[in-house]
Every structure is written in C-alpha cells, then in structure tokens.
Design an enzyme around this catalytic site. Structure first.
Site, PDB file in Angstrom:
ATOM      1  N   CYS A  81       0.869  -1.171   0.000  1.00  0.00           N
ATOM      2  CA  CYS A  81       0.000   0.000   0.000  1.00  0.00           C
ATOM      3  C   CYS A  81       0.907   1.223   0.000  1.00  0.00           C
ATOM      4  O   CYS A  81       2.097   1.111  -0.305  1.00  0.00           O
ATOM      5  CB  CYS A  81      -0.955  -0.017   1.193  1.00  0.00           C
ATOM      6  SG  CYS A  81      -0.159   0.124   2.794  1.00  0.00           S
ATOM      7  N   LEU A  82       0.390   2.357   0.357  1.00  0.00           N
ATOM      8  CA  LEU A  82       1.188   3.578   0.325  1.00  0.00           C
ATOM      9  C   LEU A  82       2.063   3.738   1.558  1.00  0.00           C
ATOM     10  O   LEU A  82       3.243   4.048   1.450  1.00  0.00           O
ATOM     11  CB  LEU A  82       0.273   4.796   0.150  1.00  0.00           C
ATOM     12  CG  LEU A  82       0.966   6.118  -0.149  1.00  0.00           C
ATOM     13  CD1 LEU A  82       1.753   6.043  -1.453  1.00  0.00           C
ATOM     14  CD2 LEU A  82      -0.058   7.242  -0.216  1.00  0.00           C
TER      15      LEU A  82
END
Length: 100
Positions: A81-82
């Site tokens: 994910c980020l």
C-alpha cells in the site's frame, strides 16, 4: 510499504528478489491511488475493502475478476500500500482466513 507473512516489512530489493519466484503481489491501494501514483509492475490491485471477499471467492470468479490465478492458502503473497497500514491489515485478513 510491503508486508509478507514471514517478514512484516520488506525492502524494495527483497520484493524484487521475491518477484523472481512464484509470489503473488497484491496492491491494496484504492483504484484512484493507482491512477494517481501508478501501478506496481506485476502486481494486481485489490483494494483493501474488497480483499476479504476476494480471498474467499471461487477460483474461477477470482481469475475472471482479477485476471490472475487465485492463490492457495500456502502460496507466497505480498501485500503493498502507500504507507504500510493497509498492507498490515491485509496480512491480518489473509492470516485470519487461513493463509500462511
């Protein structure tokens, strides 16, 4: 940020090395984030909110929806994910469903 069962956090180089093996890389960012920041090569996008359903789908439906063979519970999977928060949640979902 990346998470895998054996190693809660992976470096970029570790991911590159894993991708030389038979690992499934699932990016749990939202689709708008993929559009804005780009797709990670050789990953599939399953937003975190869809993941529990996706990991319990019929393998044929999973293949049709994500154009990828559904992982077996013993197959190596990496979530990204980020910032790392959602990938850790994804790892928790997968583990709760019996993925090792």
């Amino acid at each position: 940020r990346l998470c895998a069962g054996g190693a809660p956090s992976l470096s970029y180089q570790q991911l590159k090395d894993l991708k030389k093996t038979n690992v499934l890389h699932i990016d749990v960012r939202e689709r708008w984030e993929i559009d804005k920041h780009g797709k990670i090569p050789a990953s599939i996008n399953i937003p975190l909110g869809e993941l529990p359903e996706a990991l319990q789908m019929d393998p044929t439906e999973f293949k049709e929806r994500y154009n990828q063979t559904m992982p077996a519970k013993s197959d190596p999977v990496v979530f990204s994910c980020l910032a790392g928060t959602r990938s850790k949640q994804a790892l928790g979902f997968a583990t709760s469903l019996g993925f090792s």
